[in-house]
Design a protein around this motif. Structure first.
Motif, PDB file in Angstrom:
ATOM      1  N   GLN A  24       0.835  -1.206   0.000  1.00 21.17           N
ATOM      2  CA  GLN A  24       0.000   0.000   0.000  1.00 21.17           C
ATOM      3  C   GLN A  24       0.869   1.257   0.000  1.00 21.17           C
ATOM      4  OE1 GLN A  24      -3.225   0.310  -0.367  1.00 21.17           O
ATOM      5  NE2 GLN A  24      -3.744  -1.855  -0.305  1.00 21.17           N
ATOM      6  N   ILE A  25       1.912   1.258   0.796  1.00 23.10           N
ATOM      7  CA  ILE A  25       2.796   2.429   0.854  1.00 23.10           C
ATOM      8  C   ILE A  25       3.517   2.614  -0.478  1.00 23.10           C
ATOM      9  CG2 ILE A  25       4.844   3.408   1.961  1.00 23.10           C
ATOM     10  CD1 ILE A  25       2.267   3.548   3.620  1.00 23.10           C
ATOM     11  N   ALA A  26       3.961   1.532  -1.066  1.00 22.08           N
ATOM     12  CA  ALA A  26       4.642   1.629  -2.366  1.00 22.08           C
ATOM     13  C   ALA A  26       3.698   2.194  -3.417  1.00 22.08           C
ATOM     14  CB  ALA A  26       5.158   0.251  -2.783  1.00 22.08           C
ATOM     15  N   ALA A  27       2.449   1.761  -3.400  1.00 24.38           N
ATOM     16  CA  ALA A  27       1.471   2.277  -4.361  1.00 24.38           C
ATOM     17  C   ALA A  27       1.227   3.762  -4.148  1.00 24.38           C
ATOM     18  CB  ALA A  27       0.160   1.499  -4.236  1.00 24.38           C
ATOM     19  N   LEU A  28       1.168   4.198  -2.865  1.00 19.24           N
ATOM     20  CA  LEU A  28       0.957   5.612  -2.575  1.00 19.24           C
ATOM     21  C   LEU A  28       2.159   6.434  -3.024  1.00 19.24           C
ATOM     22  CD1 LEU A  28      -0.843   7.764  -1.315  1.00 19.24           C
ATOM     23  CD2 LEU A  28       0.179   7.228   0.906  1.00 19.24           C
ATOM     24  N   GLU A  29       3.368   5.906  -2.854  1.00 19.86           N
ATOM     25  CA  GLU A  29       4.578   6.614  -3.310  1.00 19.86           C
ATOM     26  C   GLU A  29       4.571   6.760  -4.820  1.00 19.86           C
ATOM     27  OE1 GLU A  29       7.958   5.630   0.062  1.00 19.86           O
ATOM     28  OE2 GLU A  29       7.521   4.091  -1.450  1.00 19.86           O
ATOM     29  N   ARG A  30       4.107   5.729  -5.542  1.00 20.35           N
ATOM     30  CA  ARG A  30       4.037   5.844  -7.005  1.00 20.35           C
ATOM     31  C   ARG A  30       3.030   6.924  -7.405  1.00 20.35           C
ATOM     32  NH1 ARG A  30       4.362   0.186  -6.607  1.00 20.35           N
ATOM     33  NH2 ARG A  30       2.097  -0.053  -6.864  1.00 20.35           N
ATOM     34  N   THR A  31       1.929   6.987  -6.684  1.00 17.90           N
ATOM     35  CA  THR A  31       0.915   7.985  -6.989  1.00 17.90           C
ATOM     36  C   THR A  31       1.437   9.397  -6.722  1.00 17.90           C
ATOM     37  OG1 THR A  31      -0.885   6.462  -6.455  1.00 17.90           O
ATOM     38  CG2 THR A  31      -1.404   8.814  -6.389  1.00 17.90           C
ATOM     39  N   CYS A  32       2.070   9.568  -5.569  1.00 23.71           N
ATOM     40  CA  CYS A  32       2.558  10.901  -5.191  1.00 23.71           C
ATOM     41  C   CYS A  32       3.872  11.266  -5.881  1.00 23.71           C
ATOM     42  CB  CYS A  32       2.758  10.970  -3.679  1.00 23.71           C
ATOM     43  SG  CYS A  32       1.237  10.758  -2.728  1.00 23.71           S
ATOM     44  N   LYS A  33       4.541  10.237  -6.457  1.00 23.24           N
ATOM     45  CA  LYS A  33       5.836  10.438  -7.124  1.00 23.24           C
ATOM     46  C   LYS A  33       6.877  11.029  -6.165  1.00 23.24           C
ATOM     47  CE  LYS A  33       4.014  10.908 -11.819  1.00 23.24           C
ATOM     48  NZ  LYS A  33       2.648  10.456 -11.485  1.00 23.24           N
ATOM     49  N   VAL A  34       6.871  10.506  -4.958  1.00 28.85           N
ATOM     50  CA  VAL A  34       7.820  10.955  -3.947  1.00 28.85           C
ATOM     51  C   VAL A  34       8.041   9.827  -2.953  1.00 28.85           C
ATOM     52  CG1 VAL A  34       6.042  11.937  -2.428  1.00 28.85           C
ATOM     53  CG2 VAL A  34       8.382  12.843  -2.357  1.00 28.85           C
ATOM     54  N   GLU A  35       9.257   9.766  -2.368  1.00 28.91           N
ATOM     55  CA  GLU A  35       9.528   8.755  -1.350  1.00 28.91           C
ATOM     56  C   GLU A  35       8.939   9.237  -0.027  1.00 28.91           C
ATOM     57  OE1 GLU A  35      13.300   5.994  -0.157  1.00 28.91           O
ATOM     58  OE2 GLU A  35      13.629   8.157  -0.130  1.00 28.91           O
ATOM     59  N   LEU A  36       8.167   8.378   0.622  1.00 34.15           N
ATOM     60  CA  LEU A  36       7.496   8.740   1.861  1.00 34.15           C
ATOM     61  C   LEU A  36       8.214   8.217   3.099  1.00 34.15           C
ATOM     62  CD1 LEU A  36       3.810   8.078   0.733  1.00 34.15           C
ATOM     63  CD2 LEU A  36       4.955  10.293   0.970  1.00 34.15           C
TER      64      LEU A  36
END
Length: 321
Positions: free
Chosen positions: A42-54
């Motif tokens: 889920q976190i990896a998918a959100l990082e792809r969406t935001c285009k930033v490392e979280l």
């Protein structure tokens, strides 16, 4: 940013908030009931969406970046608002509270609705009731358009009801149509009078095209006569005052008649001289709120029994529209 939120889903935001709060994927997994790998995905998918490392990944822990903390803080506010909305939707769907829009004709607004509304809000204290008045045809159109949830309407006899088939009609009560005469009229004091005996009278009726006017015409037609209408008013009080001035006679439903000096009432011998009152609603939209209000209207209708002019409709058998 608009594009980011259009594709970011609530699950990913909840996962982000949990990871920031717990400081690890495994801790967030325990919190959410997921597996650690699911949290990581889920976190990896959100990082792809935001285009930033979280998160900065380390051997045994993860550390949120400043932007992750900002997103988590704002997401927490949004998620709390969504939780409140979810609870409100559940409450409304289960009939705990909400608003209900009710339309009624004039005499029902006076005699049926106030007590029924009190019974209703006693049971659902968090509810809001909005009331409107109108003629049956107007109220039914508003009901079909979903501008009303419940409509109180009437017809002059079961055979005269020509309404929409998608509506459910629950009969509440029948009321006699009372012949209102000057107190010194030749028929005053009679127990019953037939409409056929009144063919030479001048009538006071409601406005042309209204259910009351159409009901008078249909009742007279069934008695083999045409009413000679000299005056029109939609106000029962005005109609009674015109009768008192001896300019005509009138038919007024029992709920609409208020005794006043100078006038008297006589029952009609015509068996179909009655008005039936219904609670109408759309079955597809039925909710606990609607059913509770209809139940309250039934209770009040059953209690409005005095000298026989009002008769509660037998229940529980209710024909559908």
């Amino acid at each position: 940013m608009a594009q980011v939120f259009s594709v970011t889903n609530v699950v990913q935001l909840r996962t982000l908030v949990a990871v920031v709060r717990q400081g690890s994927f495994s801790g967030a997994a325990r919190d959410l009931g997921y597996s650690p790998s699911a949290v990581s995905q889920q976190i990896a998918a959100l990082e792809r969406t935001c285009k930033v490392e979280l998160f900065e990944r380390r051997a045994h822990s993860v550390h949120p970046t400043p932007i992750a903390r900002q997103i988590a803080e704002r997401s927490n506010e949004v998620l709390m608002a969504l939780d409140r909305l979810r609870d409100q939707i559940r409450a409304i769907s289960q009939g705990w509270h909400g608003s209900i829009r009710v339309g009624a004709f004039g005499t029902a607004s006076q005699h049926l609705l106030p007590t029924a509304v009190r019974h209703f809000v006693d049971r659902y204290p968090g509810s809001e009731v909005m009331l409107e008045e109108g003629f049956p045809t107007e109220l039914l159109r508003a009901l079909v358009a979903r501008d009303l949830d419940v409509a109180l309407v009437y017809s002059h006899g079961p055979s005269q009801r020509k309404w929409m088939k998608e509506i459910k009609f629950v009969e509440l009560l029948s009321e006699k149509m009372l012949l209102v005469l000057p107190e010194d009229h030749p028929f005053a004091g009679h127990r019953h009078v037939s409409l056929a005996d009144l063919r030479d009278e001048k009538w006071i009726a409601s406005h042309e095209g209204t259910p009351g006017a159409e009901g008078l015409e249909e009742l007279c037609a069934a008695a083999g006569m045409t009413p000679n209408i000299g005056f029109r008013s939609n106000d029962p009080d005005v109609m009674e005052r015109l009768v008192r001035e001896k300019v005509g006679v009138a038919l007024i439903p029992a709920m609409g008649f208020v005794p006043m000096p100078g006038v008297t009432t006589v029952e009609l011998a015509d068996s179909n001289a009655m008005r039936i009152v219904y609670a109408a609603y759309l079955p597809d939209d039925a909710s606990p709120l609607i059913e509770a209000l209809v139940d309250a209207l039934r209770e009040v209708s059953s209690s409005l029994v005095g000298d026989g002019a009002l008769t509660p409709w037998p229940h529980p058998q209710d024909p559908e529209g």
